[in-house]
Write a protein that holds these residues in place. Structure first.
Motif, PDB file in Angstrom:
ATOM      1  N   ARG A   1       3.803  24.354 136.325  1.00 16.00           N
ATOM      2  CA  ARG A   1       2.617  24.981 136.918  1.00 16.00           C
ATOM      3  C   ARG A   1       1.425  25.002 135.965  1.00 16.00           C
ATOM      4  O   ARG A   1       0.300  24.683 136.347  1.00 16.00           O
ATOM      5  CB  ARG A   1       2.938  26.416 137.349  1.00 16.00           C
ATOM      6  CG  ARG A   1       3.688  26.510 138.657  1.00 16.00           C
ATOM      7  CD  ARG A   1       3.594  27.924 139.200  1.00 16.00           C
ATOM      8  NE  ARG A   1       4.281  28.046 140.468  1.00 16.00           N
ATOM      9  CZ  ARG A   1       4.213  29.120 141.240  1.00 16.00           C
ATOM     10  NH1 ARG A   1       3.488  30.153 140.859  1.00 16.00           N
ATOM     11  NH2 ARG A   1       4.861  29.165 142.384  1.00 16.00           N
ATOM     12  N   VAL A   2       1.674  25.382 134.740  1.00 13.95           N
ATOM     13  CA  VAL A   2       0.557  25.540 133.807  1.00 13.95           C
ATOM     14  C   VAL A   2       0.038  24.183 133.335  1.00 13.95           C
ATOM     15  O   VAL A   2      -1.168  24.011 133.146  1.00 13.95           O
ATOM     16  CB  VAL A   2       0.952  26.445 132.626  1.00 13.95           C
ATOM     17  CG1 VAL A   2      -0.197  26.566 131.631  1.00 13.95           C
ATOM     18  CG2 VAL A   2       1.328  27.834 133.144  1.00 13.95           C
TER      19      VAL A   2
ATOM     20  N   ILE B   1      -3.770  22.858 133.509  1.00 15.31           N
ATOM     21  CA  ILE B   1      -4.475  22.240 132.383  1.00 15.31           C
ATOM     22  C   ILE B   1      -5.102  20.917 132.814  1.00 15.31           C
ATOM     23  O   ILE B   1      -6.278  20.642 132.550  1.00 15.31           O
ATOM     24  CB  ILE B   1      -3.503  22.011 131.204  1.00 15.31           C
ATOM     25  CG1 ILE B   1      -3.166  23.344 130.531  1.00 15.31           C
ATOM     26  CG2 ILE B   1      -4.102  21.044 130.176  1.00 15.31           C
ATOM     27  CD1 ILE B   1      -2.092  23.244 129.460  1.00 15.31           C
ATOM     28  N   VAL B   2      -4.311  20.096 133.495  1.00 16.85           N
ATOM     29  CA  VAL B   2      -4.794  18.787 133.934  1.00 16.85           C
ATOM     30  C   VAL B   2      -5.938  18.927 134.931  1.00 16.85           C
ATOM     31  O   VAL B   2      -6.925  18.187 134.875  1.00 16.85           O
ATOM     32  CB  VAL B   2      -3.642  17.964 134.548  1.00 16.85           C
ATOM     33  CG1 VAL B   2      -4.169  16.688 135.208  1.00 16.85           C
ATOM     34  CG2 VAL B   2      -2.626  17.605 133.466  1.00 16.85           C
TER      35      VAL B   2
ATOM     36  N   LEU C   1       0.602  34.201 136.693  1.00 18.28           N
ATOM     37  CA  LEU C   1      -0.218  33.028 136.995  1.00 18.28           C
ATOM     38  C   LEU C   1      -1.697  33.332 136.824  1.00 18.28           C
ATOM     39  O   LEU C   1      -2.455  32.516 136.308  1.00 18.28           O
ATOM     40  CB  LEU C   1       0.056  32.554 138.424  1.00 18.28           C
ATOM     41  CG  LEU C   1       1.432  31.915 138.641  1.00 18.28           C
ATOM     42  CD1 LEU C   1       1.627  31.603 140.116  1.00 18.28           C
ATOM     43  CD2 LEU C   1       1.573  30.664 137.812  1.00 18.28           C
ATOM     44  N   ARG C   2      -2.116  34.521 137.281  1.00 15.71           N
ATOM     45  CA  ARG C   2      -3.529  34.872 137.113  1.00 15.71           C
ATOM     46  C   ARG C   2      -3.880  34.964 135.638  1.00 15.71           C
ATOM     47  O   ARG C   2      -4.948  34.545 135.205  1.00 15.71           O
ATOM     48  CB  ARG C   2      -3.819  36.197 137.820  1.00 15.71           C
ATOM     49  CG  ARG C   2      -3.820  36.093 139.343  1.00 15.71           C
ATOM     50  CD  ARG C   2      -4.478  37.317 139.948  1.00 15.71           C
ATOM     51  NE  ARG C   2      -3.762  38.541 139.627  1.00 15.71           N
ATOM     52  CZ  ARG C   2      -2.773  39.033 140.365  1.00 15.71           C
ATOM     53  NH1 ARG C   2      -2.374  38.397 141.452  1.00 15.71           N
ATOM     54  NH2 ARG C   2      -2.174  40.155 140.021  1.00 15.71           N
ATOM     55  N   HIS C   3      -2.958  35.504 134.856  1.00 19.31           N
ATOM     56  CA  HIS C   3      -3.184  35.597 133.414  1.00 19.31           C
ATOM     57  C   HIS C   3      -3.311  34.210 132.798  1.00 19.31           C
ATOM     58  O   HIS C   3      -4.183  33.957 131.971  1.00 19.31           O
ATOM     59  CB  HIS C   3      -2.029  36.346 132.760  1.00 19.31           C
ATOM     60  CG  HIS C   3      -2.054  36.292 131.255  1.00 19.31           C
ATOM     61  ND1 HIS C   3      -2.967  36.985 130.505  1.00 19.31           N
ATOM     62  CD2 HIS C   3      -1.280  35.587 130.375  1.00 19.31           C
ATOM     63  CE1 HIS C   3      -2.758  36.737 129.216  1.00 19.31           C
ATOM     64  NE2 HIS C   3      -1.744  35.885 129.118  1.00 19.31           N
ATOM     65  N   ASN C   4      -2.447  33.296 133.224  1.00 21.00           N
ATOM     66  CA  ASN C   4      -2.485  31.937 132.683  1.00 21.00           C
ATOM     67  C   ASN C   4      -3.803  31.250 132.995  1.00 21.00           C
ATOM     68  O   ASN C   4      -4.347  30.514 132.175  1.00 21.00           O
ATOM     69  CB  ASN C   4      -1.328  31.112 133.261  1.00 21.00           C
ATOM     70  CG  ASN C   4       0.012  31.559 132.713  1.00 21.00           C
ATOM     71  OD1 ASN C   4       0.074  32.136 131.637  1.00 21.00           O
ATOM     72  ND2 ASN C   4       1.077  31.302 133.458  1.00 21.00           N
TER      73      ASN C   4
END
Length: 248
Positions: free
Chosen positions: A146-147, A151-152, A23-26
Motif C-alpha cells: 500500500r505505501v 510513494i509511486v 493509512l491516513r498517517h502514512n
C-alpha cells in the motif's frame, strides 16, 4: 483449518489489514510539503533519486513476497490464501496499478516457475505448518504494498516524498526482513533462491515509471487461473451452506 472455515477467509485476515488511521498517517508522512526548500535543479535530481529508490524498494518487497510464498509452500492453499489476501487488503480488492500489477506478476512467476512444478496438492481447508508464525508479521506485507503504491503515485505526478516517508518505509521493510530471517531455513529448504529470483524480476520494476499497460493491468484470465482452486473451494462451500439451509 477445515472447509467450514472458508466462509470466513476474509475474517481470518482482518487482523492483518491496515487501519484507516494508519493509512491516513502514512499519507501525511509521505507527501512533501508544497513549500519545498528545493531549487528547481535540485528538485529534479531528487525526483530521479527517489524514483530509483522506489524501483529498488519494489524489488526488495517482491523478494520478501516470494520468500513468504516458499515459506508457506508446504500447503498450496495457504500460499494462495496469502497471495489473495495481499490483493484483497493491500491492493484494495484490485489487481491493477504500477505496484500491485507488478507484485501480481512476481507472484505468478514464482508460482509457475518454482512451486507448481513440485506438483503440490491443493487441499480444501489446508493449513501450512508455518501459518501461525507467518501471521505474526503479515502486517508488513500489507504496509509494503500500500505505501509503496502511495510513494509511486506521488512521484508519478511530479511530487517529492518526504525523506521521513522513505525512512519509515525502510524501517518497516527491515522488520519484515528480520522476521523472515528467523524462518529462513524453512523457506530455503523449500527452494527459495534469492539471487536467481532477483535477476529474473528486476526488469519488471526497472520500467516502474514507464508506460507499461501490461504491467499495470494484469489480464482477468491470468488472475482467475492463479486463484481458481480457492474460488472453486469457495463455490463448493457456498453451495454446501445453501443446501444445508434447505435441509437437504
Amino acid at each position: 483449518m477445515s472447509s467450514s472455515d472458508m466462509p470466513i477467509i476474509s475474517k481470518q485476515f482482518e487482523l492483518m489489514s491496515m487501519t484507516d488511521r494508519v493509512l491516513r498517517h502514512n499519507k501525511r508522512l509521505l507527501q512533501e510539503s508544497r513549500y519545498s526548500p528545493y531549487t528547481l535543479g535540485t528538485k529534479e535530481k531528487q525526483k530521479h533519486k527517489q524514483k530509483e529508490e522506489a524501483v529498488q524498494l519494489g524489488v526488495e518487497l517482491s523478494l520478501f513476497v516470494a520468500e513468504a510464498m516458499f515459506l508457506l509452500s508446504d500447503d498450496i492453499r495457504s500460499m494462495l490464501v496469502f497471495c489473495f489476501w495481499l490483493f484483497k487488503y493491500a491492493g484494495k480488492r484490485n489487481f491493477d496499478g504500477p505496484v500491485v500489477g507488478r507484485v501480481f506478476y512476481v507472484i505468478q512467476y514464482v508460482f509457475e516457475t518454482y512451486i507448481k512444478p513440485k506438483n503440490g496438492v491443493y487441499k480444501d481447508g489446508g493449513k501450512s505448518s508455518q501459518w501461525e508464525q507467518f501471521k505474526t508479521f503479515s502486517y508488513q506485507f500489507s504496509f509494503g504494498v500500500r505505501v509503496l503504491a502511495r510513494i509511486v503515485s506521488i512521484l508519478e505526478i511530479g511530487g517529492l516524498v518526504k525523506p521521513s516517508g522513505f525512512k519509515h518505509y525502510n524501517q518497516e521493510l527491515k522488520k519484515l526482513e528480520e522476521h523472515l530471517r528467523s524462518v529462513k531455513d524453512v523457506s530455503e529448504a523449500n527452494g527459495f533462491a534469492r539471487e536467481a529470483i532477483e535477476s529474473s524480476i528486476f526488469h519488471l520494476w526497472k520500467s516502474l515509471f514507464e508506460a507499461t499497460p501490461e504491467m499495470i493491468h494484469p489480464s482477468k484470465t491470468k488472475v482467475l487461473e492463479l486463484f481458481r482452486p480457492l474460488l472453486n473451494e469457495a463455490s463448493l462451500e457456498t453451495c454446501s451452506r445453501h443446501l444445508t439451509s434447505l435441509g437437504i
